[in-house]
Scaffold this active site. Structure first.
Site, mmCIF file in Angstrom:
data_model
loop_
_atom_site.group_PDB
_atom_site.id
_atom_site.type_symbol
_atom_site.label_atom_id
_atom_site.label_comp_id
_atom_site.label_asym_id
_atom_site.label_seq_id
_atom_site.Cartn_x
_atom_site.Cartn_y
_atom_site.Cartn_z
ATOM 1 N N HIS A 272 4.089 -1.446 -8.752
ATOM 2 C CA HIS A 272 4.554 -2.356 -9.799
ATOM 3 C C HIS A 272 5.909 -2.913 -9.408
ATOM 4 O O HIS A 272 6.716 -2.203 -8.816
ATOM 5 C CB HIS A 272 4.666 -1.620 -11.143
ATOM 6 C CG HIS A 272 4.697 -2.548 -12.300
ATOM 7 N ND1 HIS A 272 5.869 -3.113 -12.754
ATOM 8 C CD2 HIS A 272 3.712 -3.040 -13.069
ATOM 9 C CE1 HIS A 272 5.582 -3.913 -13.762
ATOM 10 N NE2 HIS A 272 4.291 -3.893 -13.975
ATOM 11 N N ASP A 329 -3.523 -0.736 -14.901
ATOM 12 C CA ASP A 329 -4.880 -1.157 -14.537
ATOM 13 C C ASP A 329 -5.696 -0.076 -13.848
ATOM 14 O O ASP A 329 -6.891 -0.266 -13.620
ATOM 15 C CB ASP A 329 -4.809 -2.383 -13.613
ATOM 16 C CG ASP A 329 -4.253 -3.591 -14.326
ATOM 17 O OD1 ASP A 329 -4.636 -3.811 -15.481
ATOM 18 O OD2 ASP A 329 -3.421 -4.302 -13.732
HETATM 19 N N1 CMC Z 1 -1.295 -0.254 -2.128
HETATM 20 C C1 CMC Z 1 -0.700 -0.102 -0.923
HETATM 21 N N2 CMC Z 1 0.541 -0.505 -0.618
HETATM 22 C C2 CMC Z 1 1.224 -1.112 -1.624
HETATM 23 C C3 CMC Z 1 0.688 -1.297 -2.899
HETATM 24 C C4 CMC Z 1 -0.628 -0.844 -3.145
HETATM 25 N N3 CMC Z 1 -1.190 -1.008 -4.334
HETATM 26 N N4 CMC Z 1 1.596 -1.923 -3.677
HETATM 27 C C5 CMC Z 1 2.677 -2.129 -2.910
HETATM 28 N N5 CMC Z 1 2.452 -1.628 -1.653
HETATM 29 C C6 CMC Z 1 3.403 -1.601 -0.530
HETATM 30 C C7 CMC Z 1 3.547 -2.992 0.073
HETATM 31 O O1 CMC Z 1 2.589 -3.222 1.083
HETATM 32 C C8 CMC Z 1 4.973 -2.926 0.586
HETATM 33 O O2 CMC Z 1 4.968 -2.168 1.761
HETATM 34 P P1 CMC Z 1 5.934 -2.544 2.989
HETATM 35 O O3 CMC Z 1 7.322 -2.259 2.469
HETATM 36 O O4 CMC Z 1 5.485 -1.654 4.085
HETATM 37 O O5 CMC Z 1 5.699 -3.996 3.288
HETATM 38 C C9 CMC Z 1 5.688 -2.103 -0.486
HETATM 39 O O6 CMC Z 1 4.677 -1.261 -1.062
HETATM 40 C C10 CMC Z 1 6.348 -2.923 -1.578
HETATM 41 O O7 CMC Z 1 5.318 -3.693 -2.223
HETATM 42 P P2 CMC Z 1 5.455 -5.216 -2.605
HETATM 43 O O8 CMC Z 1 4.111 -5.845 -2.517
HETATM 44 O O9 CMC Z 1 6.571 -5.847 -1.831
HETATM 45 O O10 CMC Z 1 5.920 -5.064 -4.114
HETATM 46 P P3 CMC Z 1 5.878 -6.181 -5.229
HETATM 47 O O11 CMC Z 1 6.821 -5.772 -6.271
HETATM 48 O O12 CMC Z 1 6.091 -7.533 -4.606
HETATM 49 O O13 CMC Z 1 4.372 -6.154 -5.771
HETATM 50 C C11 CMC Z 1 2.442 -5.486 -6.945
HETATM 51 C C12 CMC Z 1 3.981 -5.470 -6.889
HETATM 52 C C13 CMC Z 1 1.982 -4.963 -8.300
HETATM 53 C C14 CMC Z 1 1.933 -6.930 -6.801
HETATM 54 C C15 CMC Z 1 1.887 -4.601 -5.795
HETATM 55 O O14 CMC Z 1 2.306 -3.263 -5.986
HETATM 56 C C16 CMC Z 1 0.370 -4.661 -5.698
HETATM 57 O O15 CMC Z 1 -0.156 -5.567 -5.029
HETATM 58 N N6 CMC Z 1 -0.369 -3.710 -6.334
HETATM 59 C C17 CMC Z 1 -1.819 -3.754 -6.342
HETATM 60 C C18 CMC Z 1 -2.308 -4.732 -7.398
HETATM 61 C C19 CMC Z 1 -2.111 -4.200 -8.792
HETATM 62 O O16 CMC Z 1 -2.472 -3.068 -9.104
HETATM 63 N N7 CMC Z 1 -1.593 -5.064 -9.677
HETATM 64 C C20 CMC Z 1 -1.391 -4.723 -11.105
HETATM 65 C C21 CMC Z 1 0.076 -4.681 -11.448
HETATM 66 S S1 CMC Z 1 0.417 -3.918 -13.045
HETATM 67 C C22 CMC Z 1 -0.338 -4.835 -14.271
HETATM 68 C C23 CMC Z 1 -0.142 -6.307 -14.173
HETATM 69 O O17 CMC Z 1 0.943 -6.823 -13.942
HETATM 70 O O18 CMC Z 1 -1.113 -7.014 -14.358
#
Ligand code: CMC
Length: 391
Positions: A272, A329
């Site tokens: 998140h 989720d």
């Molecule tokens: N599985 C594996 N690695 C992950 C995940 C995941 N679900 N989420 C983040 N990471 C890794 C990402 O690859 C990155 O790694 P590195 O530093 O090696 O590049 C690190 O963690 C930081 O992640 P980020 O993508 O830069 O973080 P963000 O704040 O930009 O993204 C997020 C947040 C929710 C989009 C992301 O965690 C994600 O894609 N999660 C999976 C989709 C998901 O479950 N979304 C629902 C969010 S909560 C309810 C809502 O808002 O609808």
């Protein structure tokens, strides 16, 4: 990074575009409050209707205020008959999210007497119209996708009851409401009702900042929610669990794929932008998942896979270092499935829950005299000036 007068902040990681008095999140401590009330207390003692009122008007209603609010809502449930015709134009296999956003966008054409964002009575009218009609539109989108007849709303029922009856009932027989189902859906809707400046809410505010009407702004928010990194994650989680089950993948092997970022695979329902601790909503959902799935007859094997993935992730350095925890989720899809909803409806259910938050945030923005049109800047990285070739 700041270049000249422009701050470069990809994904608005550190930029607050607004002040808001609606929702408080402390992502490090895993705290979520609506209008000051902890989500745990609202989940236990309140109702979705009451939370809707709280988010929009800022205070909990008295019993009389809540009854008046409910009565007025019940008078707005019917859709214009011509709007119902809309549903016939979509392909049978259409995803209900774009059907929902299209129909909500079309409200601007059917209800033109409530489009002025600066007329308080019109805003109030569009608020009631949205709250009452969106569940009906969502139920029709579902009925369309399964080829069943659409039911008229029954105004002796409240909004959540009506929605369930319109999704699962048939015109040929009486639909018996299951109080457990009503309670479970009500709880999930409370948990989704607002989440400060997430992608869809920021979209609603950005669109609204151009003085676009409430219907148009909410329709844009629904489209933002559709993406799998946002609301679409609940559908993506179930697809992931099904794939693991169908292909007999061991959770630890799936974890390796995630950690190696194979084909961009992620552990959906984890991570998140704001929570760097257990999502308090996920905690409540997880605590009720076992109980609800027991009562509603869910797929135990998928729940077991989800729990094993979580257990592995919480003990794994990759997830620990990045502070990745289950989000709201991760377990909701399993509950929706047990309720009888197809995967395609999961994000629509999220939209039903988030609707009061979008409305409250849009109204806060419109009422704030300091609001300015949202207009992010950029760092230009394209070609320097060059001459158009003359031959
Ligand atoms: N599985 C594996 N690695 C992950 C995940 C995941 N679900 N989420 C983040 N990471 C890794 C990402 O690859 C990155 O790694 P590195 O530093 O090696 O590049 C690190 O963690 C930081 O992640 P980020 O993508 O830069 O973080 P963000 O704040 O930009 O993204 C997020 C947040 C929710 C989009 C992301 O965690 C994600 O894609 N999660 C999976 C989709 C998901 O479950 N979304 C629902 C969010 S909560 C309810 C809502 O808002 O609808």
């Amino acid at each position: 990074r700041t270049t000249g007068d422009v701050t470069y902040d990809i994904g608005f990681m550190n930029t607050a575009g607004t002040r808001s008095a609606i929702t408080f999140i402390d992502g490090d401590a895993g705290i979520l409050r609506y209008r000051g009330y902890p989500i745990e207390q609202l989940a236990q003692h309140s109702s979705f209707l009451e939370v809707t009122y709280l988010l929009i008007y800022g205070e909990l209603p008295s019993a009389d205020e809540l009854a008046a609010f409910d009565n007025r809502l019940r008078r707005h449930t019917m859709l214009h008959e011509d709007l119902k015709g809309f549903f016939g134009g979509f392909p049978r296999d259409a995803h209900p999210m774009p059907v929902l956003s299209s129909a909500v966008s079309a409200l601007s054409t059917f209800y033109q007497d409530s489009l002025n964002p600066f007329d308080k009575e019109q805003v109030e009218l569009s608020t009631f119209r949205l709250l009452a009609k969106v569940p009906v539109i969502a139920a029709y989108a579902h009925k369309k996708s399964i080829g069943q007849p659409m039911l008229y709303p029954d105004n002796s029922l409240n909004s959540v009851e009506n929605f369930l009856r319109m999704c699962f009932g048939l015109p040929t027989e009486h639909y018996d409401l299951d109080p457990e189902l009503v309670k479970a859906l009500d709880l999930l809707l409370i948990l989704h009702a607002d989440h400060e400046q997430n992608c869809s809410t920021s979209t609603v505010r950005l669109v609204g900042s151009s003085n676009a009407n409430l219907f148009a702004s909410v329709s844009a928010g629904i489209n933002a929610l559709f993406g799998p990194l946002h609301g679409g994650a609940n559908e993506a989680v179930l697809n992931m669990l099904r794939r693991i089950q169908a292909e007999g993948i061991k959770p630890e092997d799936y974890m390796e794929k995630v950690k190696n970022k194979e084909d961009g695979v992620k552990l959906m329902g984890f991570g998140h932008r704001v929570y760097k601790n257990y999502d308090p909503r996920a905690k409540i959902v997880k605590a009720t998942a076992d109980e609800l799935l027991g009562k509603l007859g869910g797929n135990d094997e998928l729940l077991e896979i989800a729990k094993r993935l979580e257990e592995k992730a919480l003990a794994d350095d990759y997830f620990i270092e990045r502070k990745l925890y289950p989000n709201v989720d991760f377990y909701t899809g399993l509950i929706y499935k047990a309720m009888g909803f197809p995967e395609k409806m999961f994000t629509v259910l999220f939209a039903l829950g988030r609707l009061p938050g979008w409305i409250a945030q849009w109204r806060e923005m419109i009422e704030d005299p300091t609001t300015k049109i949202g207009r992010p800047r950029q760092l230009y990285v394209g070609a320097p000036e060059r001459n158009y070739p003359l031959d």
